[in-house]
Design a protein around this motif. Structure first.
Motif, short mmCIF file in Angstrom:
data_model
loop_
_atom_site.label_atom_id
_atom_site.label_comp_id
_atom_site.label_asym_id
_atom_site.label_seq_id
_atom_site.Cartn_x
_atom_site.Cartn_y
_atom_site.Cartn_z
N GLY A 349 38.37 4.89 15.81
CA GLY A 349 39.80 5.60 15.59
C GLY A 349 39.69 5.78 13.97
O GLY A 349 39.63 6.38 13.87
N ALA A 350 38.89 5.08 13.19
CA ALA A 350 38.91 5.35 11.98
C ALA A 350 38.44 3.85 10.80
O ALA A 350 37.76 2.90 11.51
CB ALA A 350 40.18 5.00 11.06
N LEU A 351 37.74 4.22 10.04
CA LEU A 351 37.12 3.22 9.09
C LEU A 351 38.06 3.11 7.72
O LEU A 351 37.53 4.40 7.00
CB LEU A 351 35.23 3.40 8.83
N LEU A 352 38.05 2.08 7.18
CA LEU A 352 38.97 2.50 6.34
C LEU A 352 38.34 1.09 4.86
O LEU A 352 38.39 -0.35 5.32
CB LEU A 352 40.42 1.14 6.65
N ALA A 353 37.49 1.07 4.06
CA ALA A 353 36.74 0.69 2.69
C ALA A 353 37.89 0.18 2.56
O ALA A 353 38.87 -0.02 2.61
CB ALA A 353 36.21 1.95 2.89
N ASP A 354 37.25 -1.07 1.75
CA ASP A 354 37.32 -2.08 -0.05
C ASP A 354 38.71 -1.64 0.01
O ASP A 354 38.82 -0.66 -0.45
CB ASP A 354 36.80 -2.48 -0.18
N ARG A 355 40.04 -2.85 0.21
CA ARG A 355 41.48 -2.35 -0.93
C ARG A 355 42.20 -0.44 -0.39
O ARG A 355 42.49 -0.42 -1.60
CB ARG A 355 41.41 -2.05 -2.38
N VAL A 356 41.82 -0.15 0.65
CA VAL A 356 42.32 0.63 0.79
C VAL A 356 43.50 0.46 1.23
O VAL A 356 43.65 -0.79 1.94
CB VAL A 356 42.02 1.66 2.40
N HIS A 357 44.71 1.16 1.04
CA HIS A 357 46.41 0.82 0.97
C HIS A 357 46.92 1.80 1.09
O HIS A 357 47.05 3.41 0.95
CB HIS A 357 47.14 0.15 -0.44
N ASP A 358 47.49 1.93 3.13
CA ASP A 358 48.59 2.75 3.40
C ASP A 358 50.16 2.27 3.45
O ASP A 358 50.38 1.01 3.18
CB ASP A 358 48.47 3.60 4.74
N HIS A 359 50.70 2.99 3.20
CA HIS A 359 52.15 2.72 3.24
C HIS A 359 53.77 2.90 4.48
O HIS A 359 54.49 2.49 3.93
CB HIS A 359 53.19 2.98 1.85
N GLY A 360 53.16 3.27 5.01
CA GLY A 360 53.35 2.95 6.36
C GLY A 360 53.12 4.16 7.35
O GLY A 360 53.57 5.59 6.31
N GLY A 361 53.52 4.01 8.09
CA GLY A 361 53.94 5.78 9.31
C GLY A 361 52.75 6.17 9.28
O GLY A 361 53.06 7.37 9.27
N VAL A 362 51.48 5.43 8.90
CA VAL A 362 50.65 6.28 8.82
C VAL A 362 49.89 6.94 10.24
O VAL A 362 50.21 6.22 10.92
CB VAL A 362 49.30 6.31 7.78
N THR A 363 49.35 8.10 10.62
CA THR A 363 49.10 8.05 11.31
C THR A 363 47.32 8.84 11.18
O THR A 363 46.92 9.61 10.08
CB THR A 363 49.18 9.39 12.37
N TYR A 364 46.23 7.78 11.26
CA TYR A 364 44.64 8.60 11.34
C TYR A 364 44.35 9.10 13.35
O TYR A 364 44.36 8.91 14.07
CB TYR A 364 44.37 6.82 11.56
N VAL A 365 43.85 10.55 12.10
CA VAL A 365 43.04 10.58 13.00
C VAL A 365 41.63 10.48 13.47
O VAL A 365 40.99 9.91 12.70
CB VAL A 365 42.00 12.20 13.00
N PRO A 366 41.11 10.26 14.87
CA PRO A 366 40.33 9.96 15.33
C PRO A 366 38.70 10.21 14.67
O PRO A 366 38.60 11.66 14.06
CB PRO A 366 40.05 9.18 16.69
N GLY A 367 38.19 9.03 14.18
CA GLY A 367 37.11 9.40 13.09
C GLY A 367 37.28 9.04 11.56
O GLY A 367 35.63 9.73 11.17
N THR A 368 38.31 9.13 11.37
CA THR A 368 38.78 9.12 9.99
C THR A 368 38.38 8.16 8.85
O THR A 368 38.02 6.86 9.67
CB THR A 368 39.91 9.20 9.47
N LEU A 369 37.27 8.66 7.94
CA LEU A 369 36.43 7.35 6.68
C LEU A 369 37.51 7.55 5.88
O LEU A 369 37.29 8.59 4.99
CB LEU A 369 35.15 8.43 6.89
N VAL A 370 37.52 6.90 5.28
CA VAL A 370 38.55 6.30 3.81
C VAL A 370 38.32 5.22 2.86
O VAL A 370 37.88 4.58 3.55
CB VAL A 370 40.26 5.75 4.72
N GLY A 371 37.53 5.95 2.04
CA GLY A 371 36.93 4.73 0.85
C GLY A 371 37.65 4.93 0.43
O GLY A 371 38.82 4.24 0.30
N PRO A 372 37.21 3.44 -0.24
CA PRO A 372 37.69 2.43 -1.31
C PRO A 372 38.89 2.56 -1.88
O PRO A 372 38.38 3.80 -2.63
CB PRO A 372 36.67 1.63 -2.34
N ARG A 373 39.98 1.77 -2.14
CA ARG A 373 40.92 1.84 -3.02
C ARG A 373 41.63 3.42 -2.39
O ARG A 373 42.00 3.50 -3.82
CB ARG A 373 40.35 1.98 -4.56
N THR A 374 41.95 3.88 -1.76
CA THR A 374 42.43 5.18 -1.76
C THR A 374 44.23 4.74 -1.23
O THR A 374 44.64 3.67 -0.45
CB THR A 374 41.29 5.22 0.11
#
Length: 394
Positions: A349-374
């Motif tokens: 579904g998604a990979l969220l690396a260290d200290r990723v912060h989403d502020h709510g109501g975010v939708t992740y498209v399958p296969g998403t990779l999010v780097g640290p401190r994003t």
């Protein structure tokens, strides 16, 4: 060889580039598998097989390993040696040569193998070297071995032909002559490979034994593999628990929350009212699942917060991640880009690396990779690969 009082060399110096961005801040052996580091599982199986001393070859982010384990694990002493530059498995073994005396066992620190495989390899050993072998339908991406009876005739990385290779499980018992063979083998592209040292032994006329075994063996090569590793651990006896519902005594689970087995809920986790956790979920230490959130088929690392009404499916997180209220990770399949390759229809579904912060109501498209401190602002749709430190606005 029936005496298991043998020193093990554990190769744990590598970075794990194909598991970026999770390995940005730690080496691959310290990534989570069923709520504890892969390397901890490796140590457990070695000790269960009778190993009484462990030499750990460290390199990339070595302080993460040394600070976590310290001088011993389960009363077995740990000796650390440093491979300053990661110049191949043979180079790593040679870095540990001075720390061992006589026969030694060598294993990879990022592959989990059942203690049975280790014991079988030790018991079969009576020659210059012995290699653990497994029967698998495919050895693509791994080492392949051909044997004549139980004698290894050919050992190669990622076999180029369709002969019936056995899988090289990355477990070796070596006599001192094997170190000489590793030194004598020609480096490839600047790297010394352990398998080339074994080929040199065969060239010299020494016997390299193949020990065919069976049992749990798994390697996390790509991000989605971390889901498979943890889920497969649920199906084995390798997790020390009395049932598939493993909720730590210090965890707090609200009476209206639902736990669907199998799960692991580590110490100091909080599961709030109406939340649904499981099946096939590993929650690392000090993780909070907010009210009415749903978490399924996911590996969630320590100190993560999943907001109220969020949906998290087939997700891997690093440490200190914040998934905001009402955010949605719907699960795979998805296309995942790793370096310059795109892998289609992978279960991630998604990979969220260290200290990723989403502020709510975010939708992740399958296969998403999010780097640290994003930082991902509220209401955003996220897809593809985001580099470390990115700020995403809607």
């Amino acid at each position: 060889m029936n005496d298991n009082d043998t020193t093990a060399i554990v190769l744990a110096a590598g970075e794990g580039n194909r598991l970026h961005p999770l390995t940005k801040n730690r080496p691959k052996p310290m990534l989570p598998a069923a709520a504890k580091p892969i390397l901890e599982h490796v140590f457990d199986q070695l000790i269960d097989a009778g190993i009484t001393e462990i030499v750990v070859v460290v390199g990339y982010k070595r302080e993460r390993i040394q600070s976590h384990f310290g001088p011993s694990y389960r009363d077995v002493p740990l000796t650390y040696v440093t491979q300053d530059k990661q110049l191949g498995t043979g180079h790593a073994v040679l870095a540990a040569e001075a720390a061992v005396d006589g026969t030694c066992l060598v294993v990879n620190g990022d592959q989990i193998a059942a203690s049975r495989i280790i014991r079988d390899t030790l018991e079969a050993h009576d020659t210059a070297a012995t290699v653990a072998l497994l029967q698998r339908s495919s050895v693509d991406g791994y080492g392949g071995v051909l044997v004549d009876e139980d004698r290894v005739t050919t050992i190669v990385e990622d076999p180029p032909d369709d002969r019936e290779y056995l899988l090289n499980a990355g477990i070796y018992v070596l006599e001192p002559v094997a170190f000489d063979a590793i030194r004598a083998a020609e480096p490839r592209a600047g790297e010394r490979l352990l398998v080339d040292g074994l080929s040199k032994l065969i060239e010299w006329g020494d016997v390299v034994r193949g020990a065919i075994s069976e049992g749990f063996w798994v390697d996390a090569t790509y991000p989605w593999d971390l889901l498979d590793v943890s889920f497969e651990l649920f199906d084995t006896g390798l997790i020390d628990r009395q049932s598939t519902r493993n909720v730590h005594e210090t965890a707090t689970v609200h009476e209206s929350a639902v736990i669907r087995e199998p799960v692991i809920v580590d110490r100091d986790c909080v599961i709030e009212p109406g939340a649904v956790v499981g099946p096939n979920v590993c929650l690392g230490e000090n993780t909070t699942v907010g009210s009415n959130a749903v978490v399924e088929r996911s590996v969630v690392d320590t100190d993560t917060r999943i907001g109220a009404n969020a949906t998290v499916t087939e997700c891997v997180t690093g440490t200190g991640v914040r998934i905001g209220q009402g955010s949605t990770i719907p699960g795979g399949p998805g296309d995942v880009r790793v370096a310059d390759r795109v892998f289609e229809n992978e279960t991630l579904g998604a990979l969220l690396a260290d200290r990723v912060h989403d502020h709510g109501g975010v939708t992740y498209v399958p296969g998403t990779l999010v780097g640290p401190r994003t930082e991902i602002q509220a209401g955003t749709t996220v897809r593809g690969t985001l580099e470390a430190g990115t700020e995403v606005r809607s």
